[in-house]
Scaffold this motif. Sequence first.
Motif, PDB file in Angstrom:
ATOM      1  N   GLU A 269     -64.847   0.790  41.787  1.00  0.00           N
ATOM      2  CA  GLU A 269     -65.636   1.103  42.971  1.00  0.00           C
ATOM      3  C   GLU A 269     -66.064  -0.079  43.825  1.00  0.00           C
ATOM      4  O   GLU A 269     -66.122  -0.113  45.041  1.00  0.00           O
ATOM      5  N   ALA A 270     -66.182  -1.393  43.100  1.00  0.00           N
ATOM      6  CA  ALA A 270     -66.629  -2.341  43.711  1.00  0.00           C
ATOM      7  C   ALA A 270     -65.453  -2.929  44.650  1.00  0.00           C
ATOM      8  O   ALA A 270     -65.847  -3.327  45.747  1.00  0.00           O
ATOM      9  N   PHE A 271     -64.345  -2.700  44.082  1.00  0.00           N
ATOM     10  CA  PHE A 271     -63.139  -3.274  44.642  1.00  0.00           C
ATOM     11  C   PHE A 271     -62.964  -2.370  45.955  1.00  0.00           C
ATOM     12  O   PHE A 271     -62.822  -2.679  47.033  1.00  0.00           O
ATOM     13  N   LEU A 272     -63.188  -0.851  45.815  1.00  0.00           N
ATOM     14  CA  LEU A 272     -63.017  -0.045  46.887  1.00  0.00           C
ATOM     15  C   LEU A 272     -64.036  -0.420  48.154  1.00  0.00           C
ATOM     16  O   LEU A 272     -63.609  -0.269  49.344  1.00  0.00           O
ATOM     17  N   GLN A 273     -65.112  -0.769  47.612  1.00  0.00           N
ATOM     18  CA  GLN A 273     -66.262  -1.100  48.757  1.00  0.00           C
ATOM     19  C   GLN A 273     -65.873  -2.336  49.599  1.00  0.00           C
ATOM     20  O   GLN A 273     -65.956  -2.439  50.785  1.00  0.00           O
ATOM     21  N   ALA A 274     -65.321  -3.380  48.766  1.00  0.00           N
ATOM     22  CA  ALA A 274     -64.900  -4.534  49.490  1.00  0.00           C
ATOM     23  C   ALA A 274     -63.829  -4.235  50.410  1.00  0.00           C
ATOM     24  O   ALA A 274     -63.880  -4.631  51.622  1.00  0.00           O
ATOM     25  N   VAL A 275     -62.739  -3.471  50.468  1.00  0.00           N
ATOM     26  CA  VAL A 275     -61.568  -2.955  51.121  1.00  0.00           C
ATOM     27  C   VAL A 275     -62.045  -2.341  52.135  1.00  0.00           C
ATOM     28  O   VAL A 275     -61.790  -2.436  53.405  1.00  0.00           O
ATOM     29  N   GLU A 276     -63.450  -1.322  52.007  1.00  0.00           N
ATOM     30  CA  GLU A 276     -63.700  -0.526  53.255  1.00  0.00           C
ATOM     31  C   GLU A 276     -64.484  -1.446  53.992  1.00  0.00           C
ATOM     32  O   GLU A 276     -64.407  -1.245  55.243  1.00  0.00           O
ATOM     33  N   LYS A 277     -65.089  -2.306  53.689  1.00  0.00           N
ATOM     34  CA  LYS A 277     -65.730  -3.422  54.359  1.00  0.00           C
ATOM     35  C   LYS A 277     -64.526  -4.077  55.347  1.00  0.00           C
ATOM     36  O   LYS A 277     -64.922  -4.444  56.572  1.00  0.00           O
ATOM     37  N   LEU A 278     -63.351  -4.548  54.809  1.00  0.00           N
ATOM     38  CA  LEU A 278     -62.260  -5.188  55.598  1.00  0.00           C
ATOM     39  C   LEU A 278     -61.639  -3.951  56.576  1.00  0.00           C
ATOM     40  O   LEU A 278     -61.403  -4.360  57.755  1.00  0.00           O
ATOM     41  N   ARG A 279     -61.887  -2.841  56.223  1.00  0.00           N
ATOM     42  CA  ARG A 279     -61.421  -1.894  57.324  1.00  0.00           C
ATOM     43  C   ARG A 279     -62.386  -1.802  58.640  1.00  0.00           C
ATOM     44  O   ARG A 279     -61.959  -1.045  59.483  1.00  0.00           O
ATOM     45  N   GLN A 280     -63.271  -2.427  58.297  1.00  0.00           N
ATOM     46  CA  GLN A 280     -64.300  -2.479  59.553  1.00  0.00           C
ATOM     47  C   GLN A 280     -64.158  -3.580  60.497  1.00  0.00           C
ATOM     48  O   GLN A 280     -64.570  -3.880  61.445  1.00  0.00           O
ATOM     49  N   ARG A 281     -62.912  -4.217  59.964  1.00  0.00           N
ATOM     50  CA  ARG A 281     -62.561  -5.553  61.005  1.00  0.00           C
ATOM     51  C   ARG A 281     -61.132  -5.417  61.615  1.00  0.00           C
ATOM     52  O   ARG A 281     -60.429  -4.805  61.010  1.00  0.00           O
ATOM     53  N   GLU A 282     -60.937  -6.001  62.433  1.00  0.00           N
ATOM     54  CA  GLU A 282     -59.678  -6.299  62.911  1.00  0.00           C
ATOM     55  C   GLU A 282     -58.684  -7.066  61.977  1.00  0.00           C
ATOM     56  O   GLU A 282     -58.705  -8.278  62.464  1.00  0.00           O
ATOM     57  N   CYS A 283     -58.169  -6.497  61.097  1.00  0.00           N
ATOM     58  CA  CYS A 283     -57.302  -7.516  60.404  1.00  0.00           C
ATOM     59  C   CYS A 283     -56.213  -6.611  59.756  1.00  0.00           C
ATOM     60  O   CYS A 283     -56.103  -5.371  60.236  1.00  0.00           O
ATOM     61  N   THR A 284     -55.250  -7.146  58.974  1.00  0.00           N
ATOM     62  CA  THR A 284     -54.005  -6.326  58.460  1.00  0.00           C
ATOM     63  C   THR A 284     -54.115  -6.334  57.069  1.00  0.00           C
ATOM     64  O   THR A 284     -54.349  -7.493  56.212  1.00  0.00           O
ATOM     65  N   LEU A 285     -54.107  -5.290  56.268  1.00  0.00           N
ATOM     66  CA  LEU A 285     -54.114  -5.129  54.884  1.00  0.00           C
ATOM     67  C   LEU A 285     -52.644  -4.568  54.543  1.00  0.00           C
ATOM     68  O   LEU A 285     -51.962  -3.616  54.933  1.00  0.00           O
ATOM     69  N   VAL A 286     -51.913  -5.311  53.512  1.00  0.00           N
ATOM     70  CA  VAL A 286     -50.506  -5.162  53.213  1.00  0.00           C
ATOM     71  C   VAL A 286     -50.726  -4.718  51.800  1.00  0.00           C
ATOM     72  O   VAL A 286     -50.867  -5.394  50.972  1.00  0.00           O
ATOM     73  N   TRP A 287     -50.348  -3.324  51.551  1.00  0.00           N
ATOM     74  CA  TRP A 287     -50.233  -2.899  50.175  1.00  0.00           C
ATOM     75  C   TRP A 287     -48.722  -2.602  49.564  1.00  0.00           C
ATOM     76  O   TRP A 287     -48.058  -2.356  50.066  1.00  0.00           O
ATOM     77  N   LEU A 288     -48.442  -3.488  48.415  1.00  0.00           N
ATOM     78  CA  LEU A 288     -47.286  -3.584  47.742  1.00  0.00           C
ATOM     79  C   LEU A 288     -47.151  -2.304  46.783  1.00  0.00           C
ATOM     80  O   LEU A 288     -48.083  -2.269  45.525  1.00  0.00           O
ATOM     81  N   TYR A 289     -46.005  -1.739  46.652  1.00  0.00           N
ATOM     82  CA  TYR A 289     -45.279  -0.860  45.596  1.00  0.00           C
ATOM     83  C   TYR A 289     -46.251   0.233  44.941  1.00  0.00           C
ATOM     84  O   TYR A 289     -46.039   1.615  45.748  1.00  0.00           O
ATOM     85  N   ALA A 290     -47.332   0.117  44.059  1.00  0.00           N
ATOM     86  CA  ALA A 290     -48.148   1.277  43.659  1.00  0.00           C
ATOM     87  C   ALA A 290     -49.610   1.016  43.887  1.00  0.00           C
ATOM     88  O   ALA A 290     -50.482   0.878  42.718  1.00  0.00           O
ATOM     89  N   PRO A 291     -50.166   0.690  45.236  1.00  0.00           N
ATOM     90  CA  PRO A 291     -51.430   0.391  45.152  1.00  0.00           C
ATOM     91  C   PRO A 291     -52.435   1.297  44.829  1.00  0.00           C
ATOM     92  O   PRO A 291     -52.522   2.450  45.207  1.00  0.00           O
ATOM     93  N   GLY A 292     -53.586   1.106  43.980  1.00  0.00           N
ATOM     94  CA  GLY A 292     -54.546   2.073  43.411  1.00  0.00           C
ATOM     95  C   GLY A 292     -53.976   3.224  42.872  1.00  0.00           C
ATOM     96  O   GLY A 292     -54.660   4.226  42.710  1.00  0.00           O
ATOM     97  N   TYR A 293     -53.149   3.109  42.150  1.00  0.00           N
ATOM     98  CA  TYR A 293     -52.495   4.337  41.339  1.00  0.00           C
ATOM     99  C   TYR A 293     -53.623   4.744  40.166  1.00  0.00           C
ATOM    100  O   TYR A 293     -53.790   5.978  39.785  1.00  0.00           O
ATOM    101  N   SER A 294     -54.369   3.756  39.605  1.00  0.00           N
ATOM    102  CA  SER A 294     -55.399   3.978  38.583  1.00  0.00           C
ATOM    103  C   SER A 294     -56.839   3.647  39.169  1.00  0.00           C
ATOM    104  O   SER A 294     -56.872   2.741  39.742  1.00  0.00           O
ATOM    105  N   CYS A 295     -57.521   4.579  38.761  1.00  0.00           N
ATOM    106  CA  CYS A 295     -59.124   4.195  38.823  1.00  0.00           C
ATOM    107  C   CYS A 295     -59.973   4.824  37.860  1.00  0.00           C
ATOM    108  O   CYS A 295     -59.991   5.999  37.708  1.00  0.00           O
TER     109      CYS A 295
END
Length: 223
Positions: free
Chosen positions: A16-42
């Motif tokens: 959850e902590a990592f997810l919250q950090a990513v959600e904060k990034l999505r509030q900015r104008e930046c680019t997020l690049v996800w490779l292969y199997a991002p977030g398959y397990s939680c």
Amino acid sequence: GDYKVYFFLNCYNYDEAFLQAVEKLRQRECTLVWLYAPGYSCNNASGEKFMERLTGFTLRKQSEAMHPLFTLNDGRTFASPITPIKPFFAVDASDSATVLGRYENGTTAYAVKKTGKATSIFHGVYRLDVPVIQEILRGAGAFVYSESSDPVEANEHFVTLHARFDGQKTIHLPAKTDVLDIVNRRIVARDVDSFSFEAPLHSTWFFYYGQDADKLLEELNQQ
């Protein structure tokens, strides 16, 4: 950090902590690049729903083994035609993402979409090729020091290049300035925003760029 591009190379598991950090990034104008199997397990569970929660892409596991490569819309193929492996994940046809490239079975391997203010990219193959990296950086407004496939590292005053291939190399700079070849202790260019040099195979080069290049050269010669 306040960066223009974030590459998530092996983010297969998150909390959850990592997810919250990513959600904060999505509030900015930046680019997020996800490779292969991002977030398959939680949280000790696995599935495509966790991938969508993290990345914003609707992804589907492919049942067949495939080569780890994809073909762009313009026909260029990237990654490696080695022995087929699995699993791979593809962007579902129902997703609103723009398709940039496809696996050999025709499903979407490479795609882009807006998630909040951020631009999100799914790159289904686990290996990044230099031309793809450069296109991502340009699209994000990041500065590209070199157009070659040689390893390069740079900051606001230093550039280092290792010649993966021999031949002429060109370095681009953020602004016009002087350039010092630190290893050979000589000024190689003045008032330029790019410069070129011949590099033998496997040679390594270390440059300083700035208006005080002459001063640094004097200090080096005094050592």
